[in-house]
Design a protein around this motif. Structure first.
Motif, mmCIF file in Angstrom:
data_model
loop_
_atom_site.group_PDB
_atom_site.id
_atom_site.type_symbol
_atom_site.label_atom_id
_atom_site.label_comp_id
_atom_site.label_asym_id
_atom_site.label_seq_id
_atom_site.Cartn_x
_atom_site.Cartn_y
_atom_site.Cartn_z
ATOM 1 N N GLN A 1 -33.722 -27.334 44.702
ATOM 2 C CA GLN A 1 -33.272 -26.916 46.025
ATOM 3 C C GLN A 1 -31.820 -27.304 46.095
ATOM 4 O OE1 GLN A 1 -36.574 -28.819 48.341
ATOM 5 N NE2 GLN A 1 -36.008 -27.227 49.808
ATOM 6 N N LEU A 2 -30.950 -26.372 46.460
ATOM 7 C CA LEU A 2 -29.533 -26.709 46.397
ATOM 8 C C LEU A 2 -28.775 -26.223 47.624
ATOM 9 C CD1 LEU A 2 -27.669 -24.360 43.941
ATOM 10 C CD2 LEU A 2 -30.142 -24.317 44.043
ATOM 11 N N ASN A 3 -27.713 -26.956 47.934
ATOM 12 C CA ASN A 3 -26.841 -26.589 49.042
ATOM 13 C C ASN A 3 -25.828 -25.568 48.549
ATOM 14 O OD1 ASN A 3 -28.052 -28.385 50.890
ATOM 15 N ND2 ASN A 3 -26.888 -30.072 50.014
ATOM 16 N N SER A 4 -26.258 -24.330 48.504
ATOM 17 C CA SER A 4 -25.390 -23.247 48.095
ATOM 18 C C SER A 4 -25.890 -21.993 48.807
ATOM 19 C CB SER A 4 -25.417 -23.081 46.578
ATOM 20 O OG SER A 4 -24.534 -22.048 46.179
ATOM 21 N N ASP A 5 -25.286 -20.875 48.469
ATOM 22 C CA ASP A 5 -25.687 -19.615 49.098
ATOM 23 C C ASP A 5 -26.124 -18.649 48.013
ATOM 24 O OD1 ASP A 5 -22.599 -19.799 48.716
ATOM 25 O OD2 ASP A 5 -23.064 -17.667 48.636
ATOM 26 N N LYS B 1 -35.563 -29.504 28.583
ATOM 27 C CA LYS B 1 -34.435 -30.435 28.668
ATOM 28 C C LYS B 1 -33.101 -29.677 28.683
ATOM 29 C CE LYS B 1 -32.781 -34.675 26.432
ATOM 30 N NZ LYS B 1 -31.771 -34.366 25.394
ATOM 31 N N ALA B 2 -32.953 -28.743 27.754
ATOM 32 C CA ALA B 2 -31.681 -28.006 27.676
ATOM 33 C C ALA B 2 -31.480 -27.130 28.904
ATOM 34 C CB ALA B 2 -31.649 -27.160 26.399
ATOM 35 N N SER B 3 -32.561 -26.502 29.393
ATOM 36 C CA SER B 3 -32.442 -25.649 30.577
ATOM 37 C C SER B 3 -32.076 -26.488 31.788
ATOM 38 C CB SER B 3 -33.772 -24.924 30.833
ATOM 39 O OG SER B 3 -34.130 -24.119 29.739
ATOM 40 N N ASN B 4 -32.775 -27.602 31.970
ATOM 41 C CA ASN B 4 -32.466 -28.438 33.122
ATOM 42 C C ASN B 4 -31.037 -28.953 33.069
ATOM 43 O OD1 ASN B 4 -34.565 -28.418 34.978
ATOM 44 N ND2 ASN B 4 -35.803 -29.838 33.746
ATOM 45 N N GLN B 5 -30.551 -29.231 31.846
ATOM 46 C CA GLN B 5 -29.154 -29.674 31.736
ATOM 47 C C GLN B 5 -28.215 -28.564 32.200
ATOM 48 O OE1 GLN B 5 -27.925 -31.266 27.885
ATOM 49 N NE2 GLN B 5 -25.793 -30.643 28.312
ATOM 50 N N ALA B 6 -28.436 -27.360 31.680
ATOM 51 C CA ALA B 6 -27.551 -26.240 32.041
ATOM 52 C C ALA B 6 -27.658 -25.903 33.526
ATOM 53 C CB ALA B 6 -27.894 -25.008 31.205
ATOM 54 N N ASP C 1 -24.697 -28.312 40.337
ATOM 55 C CA ASP C 1 -23.559 -29.162 40.721
ATOM 56 C C ASP C 1 -22.358 -28.302 41.083
ATOM 57 O OD1 ASP C 1 -25.021 -31.441 40.334
ATOM 58 O OD2 ASP C 1 -24.148 -31.938 38.390
ATOM 59 N N ALA C 2 -22.043 -27.344 40.216
ATOM 60 C CA ALA C 2 -20.872 -26.491 40.447
ATOM 61 C C ALA C 2 -20.997 -25.738 41.765
ATOM 62 C CB ALA C 2 -20.688 -25.509 39.289
ATOM 63 N N LEU C 3 -22.166 -25.170 42.013
ATOM 64 C CA LEU C 3 -22.357 -24.370 43.226
ATOM 65 C C LEU C 3 -22.290 -25.242 44.475
ATOM 66 C CD1 LEU C 3 -25.142 -22.006 41.867
ATOM 67 C CD2 LEU C 3 -22.812 -21.346 42.480
#
Lengths: 345, 345, 345
Positions: free
Chosen positions: B163-167, B306-311, B317-319
């Protein structure tokens, strides 16, 4: 030598009433962006006058400041990385030089000519780095306030920093009106006699200066302990200078008319307050206490840090409480009705 | 077979400019409400397109969705309990069937006929449960995007959720513009060559498709490790499909022109991104990575997670940083004045 | 004897519709500022009807209330100190007597005559201290609601306090509509039969009274345990009184028609609810449960505290959830567009 700022016309005439937390921020002014040690090859971001800025140093050590927002997709540039003097955005790799000019867009064969990021005039006067958030054409470096005592071998300085939820007007008021010393700072800078000390207000250009003289009275701890004059009646002279919205300096002088043999008769303490608004309700604050005695005494250093932090924490608490009080009142847009009351029969 | 959505007219013509975080939410669209395992006999609440919804399953296992607000005193129905297929409000015991019709009001002798709660069309396509927040008359279940690879024995899928604070607009942009891979995801899906790979945009109905081909280049870790082709030049074909505001799918194909004996020459990875706006500034996000090789290899499963969650954490984070930057700029309704500066004489 | 309040005209006629969380606060009314033990020589601050108030006692024990904001620089007076009956501001040492009149300004030779702080009518009716936030001229102490059972040797009272994010209208509704007892409080005050008990509404002056009678039914735990009548059919009479926006009282009576030898046939429980709005979305709440049996039984005391806190915590949770639901709906000013959907061919 002091730096002076001139309002086009007296501020109150423009918006009416006294300055307060809603007073506009003054953009055409040099503000401290950080201390020399805070700005390095690790990019940091700070908010000045409502604008997020990415701060770093070029390979040759010069400070650089650009808006912390890539013009492409609004990514915060401080989350990117430095490749030499080039700031590389962490999202699509767009590259900017310290002037903010786009140097490369990796997924495009040509460099876009109008995808630049805003840069800000920035200049170092060790141990301070100053930034100009206003009209770049007016960013005259000779207007940067001089602080020679912070670099002089005649003084020893200690310092610290706060970020507080307050406004720069309240901060300056707090620094100018020293009658609060005995009440807010009874343990450090205030003595009961100080609230009634003689006071004189004068102006040098646009610098407002308040002189206070308290004669023949024991000094407070912050001066008494480092001078070794606790309990001894001395003269205390204070010159509080409102230099600009970004800086206040207090020159304190303790005069001992009957010094012990080998001891000086005069002790000077220059206290530098550097105030940079993040917004109308939050400010960066740096302080330095510079003394001209016991330069090499580490215990005095530690005492000055401890006593100063105690006093400035008391100021910070007071200023934050005040803004809370003011904001609560403003937000209390409560509807209420009156009602007649009567007694049950 | 792909599901297609049609705007009545091109979006930009209606409100002007490019889509961004303030772009209206699209109500007439199927969105994922949760995975099949998230929705059970324990009532949960989630916010979709600004509306709180209570989600549960009936006794026969069908998902049900009603507004999470009792029409009587606004109590959140998800805090109530299930009595068979009846949802009982936790405040005054009002009862609702899965269609939202009031079945009983305990303190009243008759059942009120107009005290119903809104229900929402909901349909399960395992492992996903889809909901329609718009006009119920348009809730055509044949419009639910097909995801056969998530149910096929030819694929093995792993997945996760954020869940992220983005649009949702920024999220789709992020998925469509893969030139960020080498910069934001250097450790997983990005390689230096990828930013400059050839790209082709086409449209199938209302689905926007971006094809990218990068030939004869070593694959990134997320494809190299599960295929065992790290360091070996291969062809990488990617088909990024904007299916609807609620879904993006990326079909990746790794082609090994000189496979070792007994090894396949083609490896397929279907990456499913499911995006459900809570509001204009917060989204539910589920991802699945489905592969057609090493189906039973648990170590590959663990690596892919693991790799997907990292990406995707890098994306999240960026969004979130970007929305912070954008919102800070909007909120910075700072008044400021300019001021002429002059030097002290 | 009951205190009565009269609206100038029926409330709904003025603003339309039913009262809800946005209903204006009623200023001309006595509200509880705290219990007698909460107000002492240590100054505390509390917000009542949107106004921060500093509360303390004078040397002779009388409660005093002034606005928690120094008229000089807005410092919160509750952060100052008491010098006898004089409240000294912690910033510049300005001094105020309990009526709010400035008694001294340390840095000025004369006392300013118009730098006073607002004081509020306040009166103690042990164990309660009442405050009047409206027009001081209407602050008639005879209007303070009488609570003789809280001071009588015929009753033993236990009590507690909450601060909750709700509004006073929802709180009163919750207290008046006891049909929620079996659903929200099945473990304490609710029994299945209670939702359908006979109910009668009447008015005494401006006090609204709801009488409920449930005959020949086992009492809930909160009455059954202290009376020793768990499981035994008794009559339960409840008189719920809306006294004012600041107070609700419930008089409960348990009648045992076949008492064991030496046991009473009637047990009374007076439950006092004291509600003081901080704002439209937050309230102070104090409760007392007074009984006329087993006055000296500490185990019964402990049980009454535990069961009451359980029930009132259930109320508090419900009321906070409801305000969250209501506020989420109001804030969901989400723009959204409709869109025609079509199937891919």
């Amino acid at each position: 030598m002091a730096t002076v700022v001139t309002l086009e016309r007296p501020f109150n005439f423009e918006i009416g009433g006294y300055a307060d937390h809603s007073t506009p921020l003054v953009k055409n002014c040099w503000y401290v962006a950080g201390t020399s040690s805070e700005i390095s090859r690790d990019i940091i971001s700070r908010r000045f006058l409502g604008v997020d800025v990415a701060l770093y140093r070029t390979l040759d050590g010069r400070p650089a400041a650009v808006r912390n927002r890539c013009p492409h997709r609004s990514f915060p540039l401080a989350k990117g990385r430095l490749d030499g003097d080039i700031l590389v955005c962490g999202y699509h790799g767009m590259q900017f030089d310290p002037s903010g000019r786009c140097a490369k867009m990796p997924s495009m064969p040509i460099v876009p000519t109008n995808a630049n990021v805003r840069s800000f005039p920035i200049a170092e006067r060790s141990p301070l780095v100053w930034i100009w958030m206003g009209d770049p054409d007016q960013a005259d470096e000779t207007l940067i306030p001089a602080t020679p005592w912070l670099n002089s071998s005649e003084f020893k300085s200690v310092g610290g920093t706060f970020q507080l939820n307050s406004d720069y007007v309240s901060m300056h008021e707090n620094l100018l009106d020293q009658t609060h010393f005995p009440f807010l700072h009874p343990g450090t800078v205030g003595t009961p006699e100080y609230a009634r000390s003689k006071l004189d207000v004068r102006q040098e250009g646009d610098v407002i200066i308040i002189d206070r003289i308290l004669k023949n009275s024991p000094p407070p701890g912050i001066y008494g302990v480092p001078t070794g004059l606790m309990g001894k009646p001395v003269d205390r002279l204070s010159e509080a200078r409102f230099v600009s919205p970004g800086m206040h300096v207090a020159f304190a002088k303790i005069v001992d008319h009957e010094p012990e043999q080998g001891k000086p008769s005069t002790y000077r303490f220059n206290i530098t307050h550097l105030i940079t608004p993040e917004t109308n309700g939050r400010i960066h604050y740096w302080w330095f206490n510079s003394r001209d005695s016991k330069l090499g005494d580490l215990e005095v250093d530690a005492f000055m840090v401890k006593a100063s932090n105690q006093a400035y924490t008391e100021d910070v608490d007071a200023l934050e409480w005040i803004l809370q009080v003011v904001e609560k009142t403003q937000s209390h847009s409560l509807t209420s009705i009156s009602r007649r009351t009567s007694r049950d029969s």
